[in-house]
Design an enzyme around this catalytic site. Structure first.
Site, PDB file in Angstrom:
ATOM      1  N   GLU A   1      33.503  43.445  43.665  1.00 23.81           N
ATOM      2  CA  GLU A   1      34.812  43.954  43.229  1.00 23.81           C
ATOM      3  C   GLU A   1      35.757  42.858  42.739  1.00 23.81           C
ATOM      4  O   GLU A   1      36.899  43.144  42.383  1.00 23.81           O
ATOM      5  CB  GLU A   1      35.456  44.741  44.392  1.00 23.81           C
ATOM      6  CG  GLU A   1      34.687  46.013  44.703  1.00 23.81           C
ATOM      7  CD  GLU A   1      35.001  46.593  46.078  1.00 23.81           C
ATOM      8  OE1 GLU A   1      35.414  45.822  46.964  1.00 23.81           O
ATOM      9  OE2 GLU A   1      34.812  47.803  46.267  1.00 23.81           O
TER      10      GLU A   1
ATOM     11  N   LYS B   1      31.866  38.645  45.003  1.00 21.61           N
ATOM     12  CA  LYS B   1      32.362  39.069  46.316  1.00 21.61           C
ATOM     13  C   LYS B   1      31.214  39.394  47.278  1.00 21.61           C
ATOM     14  O   LYS B   1      31.254  39.099  48.460  1.00 21.61           O
ATOM     15  CB  LYS B   1      33.245  40.301  46.150  1.00 21.61           C
ATOM     16  CG  LYS B   1      33.836  40.815  47.449  1.00 21.61           C
ATOM     17  CD  LYS B   1      34.753  41.992  47.204  1.00 21.61           C
ATOM     18  CE  LYS B   1      35.376  42.501  48.483  1.00 21.61           C
ATOM     19  NZ  LYS B   1      36.145  43.723  48.282  1.00 21.61           N
ATOM     20  N   GLN B   2      30.211  40.070  46.765  1.00 24.30           N
ATOM     21  CA  GLN B   2      29.117  40.497  47.644  1.00 24.30           C
ATOM     22  C   GLN B   2      27.862  40.716  46.814  1.00 24.30           C
ATOM     23  O   GLN B   2      27.910  40.708  45.584  1.00 24.30           O
ATOM     24  CB  GLN B   2      29.497  41.773  48.385  1.00 24.30           C
ATOM     25  CG  GLN B   2      29.678  42.996  47.503  1.00 24.30           C
ATOM     26  CD  GLN B   2      30.382  44.127  48.239  1.00 24.30           C
ATOM     27  OE1 GLN B   2      31.594  44.116  48.390  1.00 24.30           O
ATOM     28  NE2 GLN B   2      29.628  45.102  48.689  1.00 24.30           N
TER      29      GLN B   2
ATOM     30  N   TRP C   1      30.265  54.162  50.090  1.00 21.92           N
ATOM     31  CA  TRP C   1      28.815  54.032  49.887  1.00 21.92           C
ATOM     32  C   TRP C   1      28.156  53.374  51.096  1.00 21.92           C
ATOM     33  O   TRP C   1      26.940  53.428  51.257  1.00 21.92           O
ATOM     34  CB  TRP C   1      28.513  53.253  48.603  1.00 21.92           C
ATOM     35  CG  TRP C   1      28.824  51.755  48.656  1.00 21.92           C
ATOM     36  CD1 TRP C   1      29.941  51.175  49.182  1.00 21.92           C
ATOM     37  CD2 TRP C   1      28.011  50.688  48.162  1.00 21.92           C
ATOM     38  NE1 TRP C   1      29.899  49.808  49.035  1.00 21.92           N
ATOM     39  CE2 TRP C   1      28.714  49.469  48.406  1.00 21.92           C
ATOM     40  CE3 TRP C   1      26.783  50.616  47.528  1.00 21.92           C
ATOM     41  CZ2 TRP C   1      28.214  48.220  48.047  1.00 21.92           C
ATOM     42  CZ3 TRP C   1      26.276  49.365  47.161  1.00 21.92           C
ATOM     43  CH2 TRP C   1      26.989  48.191  47.428  1.00 21.92           C
ATOM     44  N   ASP C   2      28.955  52.756  51.958  1.00 16.28           N
ATOM     45  CA  ASP C   2      28.445  52.104  53.166  1.00 16.28           C
ATOM     46  C   ASP C   2      27.485  53.047  53.910  1.00 16.28           C
ATOM     47  O   ASP C   2      26.460  52.621  54.440  1.00 16.28           O
ATOM     48  CB  ASP C   2      29.590  51.751  54.133  1.00 16.28           C
ATOM     49  CG  ASP C   2      30.699  50.925  53.499  1.00 16.28           C
ATOM     50  OD1 ASP C   2      30.902  51.045  52.274  1.00 16.28           O
ATOM     51  OD2 ASP C   2      31.382  50.187  54.225  1.00 16.28           O
TER      52      ASP C   2
HETATM   53  O1  IFM Z   1      32.418  49.840  50.571  1.00 19.49           O
HETATM   54  C1  IFM Z   1      33.006  48.624  50.868  1.00 19.49           C
HETATM   55  C2  IFM Z   1      33.073  47.830  49.583  1.00 19.49           C
HETATM   56  O2  IFM Z   1      31.793  47.574  49.080  1.00 19.49           O
HETATM   57  C3  IFM Z   1      33.791  46.518  49.821  1.00 19.49           C
HETATM   58  N1  IFM Z   1      35.109  46.755  50.349  1.00 19.49           N
HETATM   59  C4  IFM Z   1      35.066  47.498  51.621  1.00 19.49           C
HETATM   60  C5  IFM Z   1      34.369  48.834  51.448  1.00 19.49           C
HETATM   61  C6  IFM Z   1      34.322  49.572  52.787  1.00 19.49           C
HETATM   62  O3  IFM Z   1      33.532  48.878  53.704  1.00 19.49           O
END
Ligand code: IFM
Length: 690
Positions: A453, A550-551, A314-315
């Site tokens: 995640e 995590k984010q 999704w990046d």
């Molecule tokens: O897409 C990301 C995910 O949100 C977090 N782990 C790494 C992936 C790739 O950058």
């Protein structure tokens, strides 16, 4: 390391510990070909690698496919009177590597003193053409500084680094150029890399080709005179003999970079270092996109390293497309066409999982079939299941979101009608088949993984639910545009009205997922300063039982749908979640920067801006060796344009709500709005769009 306005230089660069990280930071690319910037003569500490955007391979025992490492077109070895120049065993008087961002050229300056005291000056330029999808080039200039002697240069294509388990060497016999001819072992796809060099010196020289299983090389030998410069220009190309002259190719490449800087550049007045950080990000963004799209997209580490095996996440849509939509919409369209071209794979994923419509792969390759591994092995040997491929379903509504944002900014009806609509409808159908109506009369989405995640198989992840709702919303709008009235639209309307959101209207706070508030609060300050992610410190199991995120998750959708939320509501959620976020992903700091800037918390925003923009340059996550974190480059661009400049847009227009950091006097950049380029200037008193 020195980063100047439009270049980055690594001096005395041979450090075993940093070599692989430097190769990534200084990588070259054009969206179709990508190459790590390794030392051309090769040392065991180096990891030279080149990739082609859509060259995925898979063996019979592999769970998924991955981008294969192709032969190394950058290889050059120099011998003086038969002694190989080597910076590990000889004296290095000077050795620096830079990338000239303005022209997309890697420059190496190496002054070497061998065991006999002979000093040789070497300059090597390398580029991957931004003007010609299949083109690369290298220029070698050699000057014997204090001797006259025999020099031999071996320049060509090395197969030693290629993955022979997946590529078969067809052992070409070329006569007056170098050629490596390979076939993918399990899919019979051809790959040819040509190189033709010219040696301008009038001196008598010997030229011969050396072909072996290990590569194909052009060799030049001549008597080099003290103080004289000798230049060898090599044009390389994929799948066709390079026809043009070196100069013509090089000039076209440089002209294209000048054009792309004009279109993409952000000018920050008031802070030179920040300007350089943004230039670094823009350089990688431009090199990631030019010939990407349609049959391939931009992998999480661009084409600059092996991490994530060249898989697309999704990046691309959430962190890179904003840059392309607003600065080069034709590239954004091509990237979305990649998703259109992988729609059948997404349909198959949905069928495989027992759902309808199209389920885009969490990790995507050339087919669109799910390529996420099902297990991973931790450093301690523990085998853990990877659930993202089945449960990180937000990727599908993320793509629908981006299709719509592309349409809002460009008004590209042809794309929406002929391609975008199908993607939006098919992802909406998938979401409909995943969602369940429960006894409370509301629609719920259970057992998912949101962007955070650390918490798996959660129910009603606020981010996922918000994006799914938007998927139905834009599907309904698209149907209205196309004059389609049917039963499914009515069902979708009901879902958008009744989907569980996690919002507490009294506090304005969104619960990240059902039950999140009951988890243990961890004071992250107690763990500072730290160099490893929180899930490593606490362990996976324990982390999942805490509120450590995590984010950006709730903050992520507040960013994406910025115009819809009041500043107060955004601030309430920021104050709550910022404390709980461990930034275990490189995708996190930029979103915190944008949200903080938009809510006027400039110091926080600036801190996050630096944290994000230095991820690769400062190797903040310790894993830059695996390739550039291209999402963080996109995040740097978004931090300035959507955070500090405060750009928001919707179908009917764009607007700004700027909050400049203290030291910045002004920001300038351009955006393309509905086909017209607008130059934007923002300082503390004015916002000018012309
Ligand atoms: O897409 C990301 C995910 O949100 C977090 N782990 C790494 C992936 C790739 O950058």
């Amino acid at each position: 390391m020195g980063i100047s306005d439009l270049s980055i230089t690594i001096e005395k660069s041979f450090s075993h510990l940093r070599e692989r990280e430097i190769e990534s930071i200084l990588s070259l690319g054009n969206g179709y070909i990508g190459t790590r910037n390794s030392l051309e003569e090769f040392y065991p500490d180096c990891n030279p690698a080149s990739f082609i955007g859509n060259m995925y391979v898979q063996g019979p025992d592999d769970e998924f496919n991955f981008l294969v490492k192709i032969p190394d077109w950058t290889r050059i070895k120099i011998y003086v009177d038969d002694e190989l120049l080597n910076l590990r065993t000889q004296e290095v008087i000077e050795n620096s590597r830079s990338v000239n961002f303005a022209e997309g050229i890697a420059v190496r300056e190496w002054k070497n003193k061998d065991k006999h005291g002979r000093i040789t000056n070497i300059k090597i330029l390398k580029y991957i053409s931004l003007a010609n999808k299949n083109g690369m080039g290298k220029l070698l200039v050699i000057k014997p500084e204090n001797y006259t002697g025999n020099i031999r240069v071996t320049t060509g294509i090395d197969c030693g680094v290629a993955e022979f388990g997946y590529l078969l060497n067809m052992n070409s016999e070329s006569r007056n150029f170098a050629l490596v001819h390979m076939k993918t072992k399990y899919s019979d796809r051809e790959l040819k890399i040509f190189q033709k060099s010219t040696f301008e010196a009038k001196d008598v020289h010997i030229y011969y080709i050396e072909n072996s299983y290990n590569g194909s090389y052009e060799n030049f030998e001549w008597r080099a005179e003290l103080g004289k410069c000798y230049a060898i220009e090599s044009l390389c190309s994929l799948n066709g003999h390079p026809m043009d002259s070196f100069d013509k190719n090089f000039d076209q490449h440089k002209a294209k970079w000048a054009e792309r800087w004009q279109e993409s550049r952000i000018l920050i007045k008031g802070n030179v270092y920040d300007q350089r950080l943004v230039n670094f990000a823009t350089y990688h963004l431009v090199n990631s996109g030019e010939f990407s799209g349609n049959s391939c997209s931009i992998p999480a580490r661009n084409l600059s390293g092996e991490s994530y095996m060249g898989h697309v996440f999704w990046d691309t849509e959430m962190y890179l497309l904003p840059f392309f939509i607003l600065t080069k919409p034709e590239i954004a369209r091509a990237l979305l066409m990649y998703r259109y071209n992988t729609l059948n794979g997404a349909r198959q994923n949905a069928i495989n999982e027992g759902y309808k419509g199209a389920s885009y792969a969490w990790e995507s390759t050339d087919t669109g079939l799910e390529a996420a591994p099902s297990v991973a092995i931790l450093p301690n040997g523990e085998v853990i299941p990877i659930l993202s491929g089945k449960h990180e379903i937000h990727i599908s509504p993320d793509i629908a979101y981006t299709v719509w944002k592309y349409w809002e900014a460009t008004g590209d009806e042809d794309f929406l009608v002929n391609y975008g609509a199908e993607m939006i409808f098919e992802t909406a159908r998938y979401c409909e088949s995943y969602i369940t109506k429960e006894d409370d009369g509301l629609y719920h989405i259970n057992k998912v993984i949101g962007p955070d995640e650390y918490h798996e198989l959660v129910d009603d992840n606020a981010y996922t639910n918000y994006l799914v709702r938007n998927n139905f919303d834009v599907a309904i709008k698209t149907k209205e545009k196309l004059n389609i009235k049917d039963e499914e639209t009515e069902r979708w309307k009901e879902i958008t009205d009744k989907i569980y959101s996690g919002l507490n209207p009294k506090t304005g706070l969104y619960e990240q997922f059902k039950g999140y508030y009951n988890l243990e609060y961890i004071d992250l300050n107690e763990y500072e300063p730290r160099t490893v992610p929180m899930d490593v410190i606490l362990g996976r199991e324990k982390t999942s039982k805490t509120q450590v995120v995590k984010q950006a998750d709730v903050l992520m959708f507040m960013f994406l749908f910025g115009g819809r939320f009041s500043k107060e509501d955004v601030a309430i959620n920021y104050d709550f979640y910022e404390k709980r976020c461990g930034h275990g992903s490189s995708l996190s700091p930029s979103i915190h920067c944008i949200i903080a800037a938009r809510t006027g918390k400039i110091q926080d925003a600036y801190r996050y801006f630096l944290k994000n923009a230095q991820i690769d340059i400062g190797n903040e996550f310790g894993n830059a060796a695996g390739g550039v974190h291209i999402a963080s480059a996109g995040g740097a661009w978004m931090s300035v344009v959507m955070g500090f400049a405060g750009l928001y847009y919707a179908e009917d227009g764009f607007w700004f709500d700027p909050h400049l950091p203290e030291e910045w006097e002004s920001i300038e950049f351009s955006i393309v709005w509905k086909g017209e380029r607008k130059d934007i200037y923002i300082d503390r008193e004015s916002i000018i769009a012309t």
